[in-house]
Design an enzyme around this catalytic site. Sequence first.
Site, short mmCIF file in Angstrom:
data_model
loop_
_atom_site.label_atom_id
_atom_site.label_comp_id
_atom_site.label_asym_id
_atom_site.label_seq_id
_atom_site.Cartn_x
_atom_site.Cartn_y
_atom_site.Cartn_z
N SER A 23 0.85 -1.24 0.06
CA SER A 23 0.03 0.08 0.00
C SER A 23 0.82 0.99 0.12
O SER A 23 0.15 2.24 0.05
CB SER A 23 -0.96 0.10 1.03
OG SER A 23 -0.18 0.16 2.56
N ASN A 110 -2.83 -2.97 12.70
CA ASN A 110 -4.28 -2.76 12.46
C ASN A 110 -4.59 -1.64 13.28
O ASN A 110 -5.49 -0.81 12.50
CB ASN A 110 -4.94 -4.03 13.05
CG ASN A 110 -4.64 -5.26 12.14
OD1 ASN A 110 -4.04 -5.15 11.36
ND2 ASN A 110 -5.34 -6.47 12.55
N THR A 155 -40.59 26.49 -10.44
CA THR A 155 -41.04 25.11 -10.33
C THR A 155 -41.05 24.42 -11.49
O THR A 155 -41.48 24.91 -12.36
CB THR A 155 -42.07 24.89 -9.20
OG1 THR A 155 -43.49 25.41 -10.23
CG2 THR A 155 -42.04 25.88 -8.06
N HIS A 156 -40.57 23.09 -11.51
CA HIS A 156 -40.63 22.56 -12.73
C HIS A 156 -39.94 23.24 -13.96
O HIS A 156 -40.15 22.95 -15.01
CB HIS A 156 -42.11 21.97 -13.12
CG HIS A 156 -43.03 21.64 -12.12
ND1 HIS A 156 -42.96 20.34 -11.74
CD2 HIS A 156 -43.79 21.96 -11.60
CE1 HIS A 156 -43.80 19.92 -10.92
NE2 HIS A 156 -44.36 21.04 -10.55
N SER A 277 -14.35 28.27 -27.36
CA SER A 277 -14.50 27.11 -28.49
C SER A 277 -13.23 27.29 -29.59
O SER A 277 -13.08 28.33 -30.05
CB SER A 277 -15.92 27.29 -29.27
OG SER A 277 -15.76 26.34 -30.22
N LYS A 283 -18.37 31.80 -28.64
CA LYS A 283 -18.51 31.01 -27.47
C LYS A 283 -17.65 31.34 -26.27
O LYS A 283 -16.70 31.85 -26.20
CB LYS A 283 -18.42 29.31 -27.75
CG LYS A 283 -19.31 28.86 -28.82
CD LYS A 283 -20.78 28.79 -28.42
CE LYS A 283 -20.86 27.40 -27.21
NZ LYS A 283 -20.52 26.30 -27.47
N ASN A 285 -17.74 29.55 -22.51
CA ASN A 285 -18.49 28.36 -21.96
C ASN A 285 -18.48 28.27 -20.43
O ASN A 285 -17.21 28.53 -20.06
CB ASN A 285 -17.75 27.12 -22.71
CG ASN A 285 -18.08 26.99 -24.09
OD1 ASN A 285 -19.26 27.34 -24.66
ND2 ASN A 285 -17.04 26.33 -24.86
N TYR A 317 -10.24 -6.95 11.72
CA TYR A 317 -9.62 -6.56 10.63
C TYR A 317 -9.60 -7.42 9.39
O TYR A 317 -9.16 -8.52 9.59
CB TYR A 317 -8.21 -5.92 10.80
CG TYR A 317 -7.54 -5.15 9.76
CD1 TYR A 317 -7.84 -3.88 9.12
CD2 TYR A 317 -6.61 -6.08 8.79
CE1 TYR A 317 -7.22 -3.19 8.14
CE2 TYR A 317 -5.97 -5.26 7.76
CZ TYR A 317 -6.36 -4.02 7.45
OH TYR A 317 -5.71 -3.43 6.43
N GLN A 322 -7.90 -2.14 3.23
CA GLN A 322 -6.95 -1.43 2.54
C GLN A 322 -7.42 -0.43 1.34
O GLN A 322 -6.96 0.32 0.97
CB GLN A 322 -5.81 -2.39 2.01
CG GLN A 322 -4.71 -1.35 1.53
CD GLN A 322 -3.43 -2.43 1.01
OE1 GLN A 322 -2.66 -2.90 2.04
NE2 GLN A 322 -3.14 -2.79 -0.07
N LYS A 325 -8.66 3.74 1.05
CA LYS A 325 -7.81 4.89 0.88
C LYS A 325 -7.81 5.39 -0.45
O LYS A 325 -8.11 6.65 -0.66
CB LYS A 325 -6.46 4.60 1.02
CG LYS A 325 -6.41 4.05 2.78
CD LYS A 325 -4.73 3.60 3.24
CE LYS A 325 -4.85 3.10 4.30
NZ LYS A 325 -5.54 1.87 4.46
#
Length: 465
Positions: A23, A110, A155-156, A277, A283, A285, A317, A322, A325
């Site tokens: 590791s 551990n 809304t919506h 672009s 453009k 962006n 353990y 491991q 991480k």
Amino acid sequence: MAQLWGGRFTKETDQLVYRFNASISFDRKFYEEDIEGSIAHAVMLEKQGILTEDEKNRIVKGLTGIREDVKGGRLEITDEYEDIHSFVEANLIQRIGEAGKKLHTGRSRNDQVALDMKLYTRAEVVHVAEEVEGLLHTLLTLMEENLDTYMPGFTHLQKAQPVTLAHHMGAYFEMFKRDSLRLKDIYGRMNYCPLGSGALAGTTYPLDRGYTASLLGFEGPTLNSMDSVADRDYLIEFLSALSTVMMHLSRFSEEIILWNSNEYGFVEIDDAYSTGSSIMPQKKNPDIAELVRGKTGRVYGALVSILTTMKGIPLAYNKDMQEDKELSFDAIDTVKGCLALFNGMLKTMKFRRKVMAESAMKGFTNATDAADYLVGKGVPFRDAHGIIGRLVLSCIEKNTSIDALSLEELKEISPFFEEDIYDAVRLETCVEKRLTAGAPSQEAMKEAICACRTFLERSWLKEKA
């Protein structure tokens, strides 16, 4: 090189197995946490009479030297070591001799890795919370500056009722405030020290786990040695909180992307946070907002990964752990980067107040207020709702708005309309008469801003400074 656990084995580990098992390529990230925990362990061992004062001093000096040499680039953490623990211990023994071999007394890899991951995660909880708090300060400033910046509320994804930019920013303040409080809760719940739990069943040495915990800034020691080495709940909680942070950032990003479009035109993103672009010269962006939106899935992936890893692991353990991480490190770094960039984009963004106000005046956002007006004249709300529905339909047919109709045209729909209808459906009136707590009027928003300011003044991070 010889392994820390090699005595029981009669031949070398296959190199493919060794590399698969190692590791060091990723747990080198917390060499400082490993050394910090080792120093505290050595100090405790000396206090308990397990080490002599001279042995403790040599160990602490050796560990401090390793930390400074790694920091200064004079000592490299190489892949010849299986993990960060073996790197630190091997270098310590090389520097101070036999005393270095006594450091591991009363602990296991551990509980060592459990401690390292907790120390690292605890610090990162604070770092993320600091980024969240920075964004909250920006949002509060925008709220204070835009109490009268009118815009449509949706809304919506359809225009619903008029609000203000301060009110809209206040909604995100509440979201990120909850994120901050979640991080506070996680910090408090995880802040117990696993060191001294051994492999799973504690140790026969007379360790003072409470003293070790205090040296490392924990509330106290964990209370079950099996759970101590097998627990990754704190990391799951943290990744869950990070996923929620990213969900909030992604929602905010989606709105900024919409507001930045030609169809909305509500905002102009600063050149420093935009790109162009390669083929279309017109453009500009919203790349940062799009990338934040895109990276959300990456953080979700880390959460799903650790949940999947942990779901079938028996106590205590197991090597599967491991896998807690690499994706976690990536998720934490991703969230910190996204928060910092998003905050910078938001600070420098220009809001087109006139465009936003004009948009709020279209789409019949004052229809509910027109219905409320009729209720004030004695019309039952359900009847008023139907009248305004017919009124809106009439406006659509005439390609006009409620406030542009003459009083005669309004009275054709309902005799209850009077001259005061025009003031009742004005944009400013529609917003400012909403006085309930949490509403968009200036009076309500000033109270909300005061509460937001108090929240930041009482930041839980000040306790950790």
